[in-house]
Design a protein around this motif. Structure first.
Motif, short mmCIF file in Angstrom:
data_model
loop_
_atom_site.label_atom_id
_atom_site.label_comp_id
_atom_site.label_asym_id
_atom_site.label_seq_id
_atom_site.Cartn_x
_atom_site.Cartn_y
_atom_site.Cartn_z
N ILE A 59 0.57 -1.07 0.04
CA ILE A 59 0.30 0.01 -0.14
C ILE A 59 1.26 1.35 0.25
O ILE A 59 2.00 1.60 0.54
N GLY A 60 0.54 1.40 -1.00
CA GLY A 60 1.67 3.56 -1.16
C GLY A 60 3.07 3.26 -1.37
O GLY A 60 3.31 3.33 -0.69
N PRO A 61 3.25 2.48 -2.67
CA PRO A 61 4.54 2.07 -3.14
C PRO A 61 5.42 3.48 -3.43
O PRO A 61 6.42 3.53 -3.79
N GLY A 62 4.99 4.47 -3.97
CA GLY A 62 5.37 5.98 -4.32
C GLY A 62 6.30 5.18 -5.70
O GLY A 62 5.84 5.09 -6.46
N HIS A 63 7.86 5.33 -5.38
CA HIS A 63 8.42 4.98 -6.62
C HIS A 63 8.96 4.40 -6.00
O HIS A 63 10.15 3.50 -6.85
N GLY A 64 8.61 2.77 -5.45
CA GLY A 64 9.13 1.94 -5.93
C GLY A 64 10.48 1.25 -4.89
O GLY A 64 10.87 0.27 -4.69
N ARG A 65 10.22 1.94 -3.64
CA ARG A 65 11.86 2.73 -2.62
C ARG A 65 11.73 0.65 -1.97
O ARG A 65 12.77 -0.03 -1.66
N TRP A 66 10.22 0.27 -1.76
CA TRP A 66 10.40 -1.49 -1.17
C TRP A 66 9.62 -2.42 -2.00
O TRP A 66 10.02 -3.35 -1.70
N THR A 67 8.92 -2.09 -3.45
CA THR A 67 8.32 -2.64 -4.43
C THR A 67 9.93 -3.52 -4.60
O THR A 67 9.92 -4.46 -5.29
N VAL A 80 -0.94 -0.50 -4.19
CA VAL A 80 -2.28 0.34 -4.82
C VAL A 80 -1.48 1.71 -4.26
O VAL A 80 -0.90 2.00 -2.78
N ASP A 81 -1.77 3.12 -5.03
CA ASP A 81 -1.45 4.58 -4.43
C ASP A 81 -2.72 5.25 -5.45
O ASP A 81 -3.32 4.80 -6.20
N VAL A 82 -2.87 6.42 -4.30
CA VAL A 82 -3.68 6.87 -4.42
C VAL A 82 -3.45 8.02 -5.58
O VAL A 82 -4.03 9.06 -6.34
N ASN A 83 -1.55 8.45 -5.75
CA ASN A 83 -1.81 9.10 -7.34
C ASN A 83 -0.91 8.25 -8.92
O ASN A 83 0.09 7.71 -8.35
N GLU A 84 -1.70 8.18 -9.12
CA GLU A 84 -1.16 7.74 -10.58
C GLU A 84 -0.29 7.72 -10.96
O GLU A 84 0.61 6.97 -11.48
N ALA A 106 -9.08 5.55 -5.33
CA ALA A 106 -9.09 6.78 -4.82
C ALA A 106 -9.06 7.12 -3.01
O ALA A 106 -9.04 8.35 -3.11
N ASP A 107 -9.30 5.94 -2.02
CA ASP A 107 -8.65 6.12 -1.61
C ASP A 107 -8.03 5.09 -0.41
O ASP A 107 -7.37 5.20 0.66
N CYS A 108 -9.10 4.20 0.03
CA CYS A 108 -8.76 2.59 0.51
C CYS A 108 -9.01 1.24 0.02
O CYS A 108 -8.81 0.57 0.40
N SER A 123 3.57 -1.99 4.42
CA SER A 123 3.48 -0.45 3.84
C SER A 123 3.96 0.40 5.05
O SER A 123 3.84 0.00 5.96
N PHE A 124 4.69 1.40 4.25
CA PHE A 124 6.19 1.79 5.00
C PHE A 124 6.26 3.20 4.58
O PHE A 124 5.80 3.04 3.14
N ASP A 125 5.83 3.80 5.55
CA ASP A 125 5.89 5.20 4.98
C ASP A 125 4.79 6.04 4.79
O ASP A 125 4.49 6.74 3.85
N GLY A 137 -10.56 1.64 7.50
CA GLY A 137 -10.59 1.07 5.09
C GLY A 137 -9.78 0.19 5.44
O GLY A 137 -10.25 -1.03 4.63
N TYR A 138 -8.51 0.46 5.32
CA TYR A 138 -7.11 -0.52 4.84
C TYR A 138 -7.38 -1.94 5.70
O TYR A 138 -7.86 -2.30 4.88
N LEU A 139 -7.90 -2.19 7.57
CA LEU A 139 -7.80 -2.68 7.78
C LEU A 139 -8.91 -3.66 7.49
O LEU A 139 -8.73 -5.33 6.83
C1 LIG Z 1 5.55 9.23 1.89
S1 LIG Z 1 5.28 8.32 0.25
C2 LIG Z 1 6.18 6.35 0.42
C3 LIG Z 1 6.53 5.73 -0.39
C4 LIG Z 1 7.14 4.39 -0.08
N1 LIG Z 1 5.67 3.58 0.41
C5 LIG Z 1 8.63 5.04 0.56
O1 LIG Z 1 8.48 4.72 1.04
O2 LIG Z 1 9.24 5.32 -0.91
C6 LIG Z 1 3.47 7.97 0.32
C7 LIG Z 1 2.80 7.03 -0.78
O3 LIG Z 1 1.69 6.94 -0.23
C8 LIG Z 1 1.08 7.47 -0.87
N2 LIG Z 1 -0.40 6.99 -0.46
C9 LIG Z 1 -0.91 8.28 0.26
N3 LIG Z 1 -2.02 7.94 0.66
C10 LIG Z 1 -2.74 6.83 0.61
C11 LIG Z 1 -3.45 5.51 0.37
N4 LIG Z 1 -4.71 6.00 0.65
N5 LIG Z 1 -4.11 5.05 -0.33
C12 LIG Z 1 -2.13 4.34 -1.31
N6 LIG Z 1 -1.33 5.69 -1.40
C13 LIG Z 1 -2.05 6.63 -0.63
C14 LIG Z 1 1.42 8.36 -1.25
O4 LIG Z 1 1.34 8.80 -2.97
C15 LIG Z 1 3.13 7.90 -2.05
O5 LIG Z 1 2.95 7.05 -3.06
#
Ligand SMILES: C[S@@+](CC[C@H](N)C(=O)[O-])C[C@H]1O[C@@H](n2cnc3c(N)ncnc32)[C@H](O)[C@@H]1O
Length: 243
Positions: A59-67, A80-84, A106-108, A123-125, A137-139
């Motif tokens: 959940i929330g991979p960002g740019h793939g640091r952990w992916t 899964v991320d809210v940012n395309e 859209a959210d969770c 999911s980290f950070d 919602g995520y849980l």
């Molecule tokens: C601080 S970044 C961390 C990215 C990555 N996990 C890392 O540690 O490098 C937060 C990430 O969570 C995503 N995010 C924020 N709210 C979210 C949500 N409700 N569901 C899924 N992703 C979400 C953001 O778009 C972003 O990719």
């Protein structure tokens, strides 16, 4: 409070992603550890054992640091991320890696992820910036997609429960109240790291209400507990879906 809208803007528009997430080295420097060692130890201690169990979900991979590490150890990885644009970056970065599945939420919601199909959620950070309604919602969604016996490792805000009960009072007093609340709940006068109002106790209650067992909650790892997420008083919860 970091809303879904705030998260879309912060990570989809404002943040520069200079080093694909490795720019967030402050947790390591706060505990006096080199970032490379801190990250490798986190991956080895908490990510690899879970990812090796089967299909994973991040959940929330960002740019793939952990992916990157999940893909190395898991037979398939949903992100899964809210940012395309974060998902697009991962699609491109991992184009040559089979097994990556992507969902823009859209959210969770995680509708396309089949029931009981996931062995490990990571999911980290991310949850550190999620408000309680999105966390719960995520849980619920995690409980649906996790197979019996599956595990999860979630890094989230760790404000002590009792301090959150003071916030209706401190909020009424404006800026001085906000500063006092920050000190009480995070021992910081400024820069709260945009942490949401979530405690380890509340996270555990919500997880259990959604049918997930809390295996442990920790803020450190490593042979001497030298690696931490203490800068903003965060917590890492390890969960299990009962078999
Ligand atoms: C601080 S970044 C961390 C990215 C990555 N996990 C890392 O540690 O490098 C937060 C990430 O969570 C995503 N995010 C924020 N709210 C979210 C949500 N409700 N569901 C899924 N992703 C979400 C953001 O778009 C972003 O990719």
């Amino acid at each position: 409070m970091p809303t879904v809208e705030w998260n879309r803007k912060a990570w989809g528009k404002t943040h520069s992603w200079d080093q694909q997430g490795d720019e967030w080295s402050f947790m390591a420097s706060h505990c006096g550890q080199p970032y490379g060692k801190w990250k490798a130890s986190l991956v080895e201690t908490l990510l690899v054992p879970g990812a090796s169990r089967g299909p994973s979900l991040e959940i929330g991979p960002g740019h793939g640091r952990w992916t990157e590490h999940l893909l190395e150890h898991s037979p398939g990885v949903w992100i899964v991320d809210v940012n395309e644009n974060c998902l697009d970056h991962c699609r491109e970065r991992f184009a040559d890696r089979p097994g990556l599945r992507v969902h823009h939420t859209a959210d969770c919601g995680m509708d396309p992820v089949p029931d009981a199909s996931i062995a490990f959620v990571w999911s980290f950070d991310v949850f550190v910036h999620l408000d309680p309604d999105v966390v719960t919602g995520y849980l619920a969604e995690m409980s649906r997609v996790m197979a019996p016996g599956a595990g999860a490792v979630i890094h989230h805000a760790g404000k002590p429960d009792w301090t959150l009960r003071l916030s209706p009072l401190t909020r009424r007093t404006g800026r001085p109240g906000r500063i006092a609340q920050r000190w009480i709940s995070q021992r910081r006068w400024r820069d709260d790291g945009n942490r949401s109002d979530v405690s380890p106790e509340a996270f555990a209650r919500w997880a259990e209400a959604n049918g997930l067992e809390v295996v442990e909650q920790r803020g450190s790892w490593g042979d001497r507990g030298q690696h931490t997420v203490a800068k903003y008083r965060d917590s890492i919860t390890v969960l299990r879906k009962p078999a």
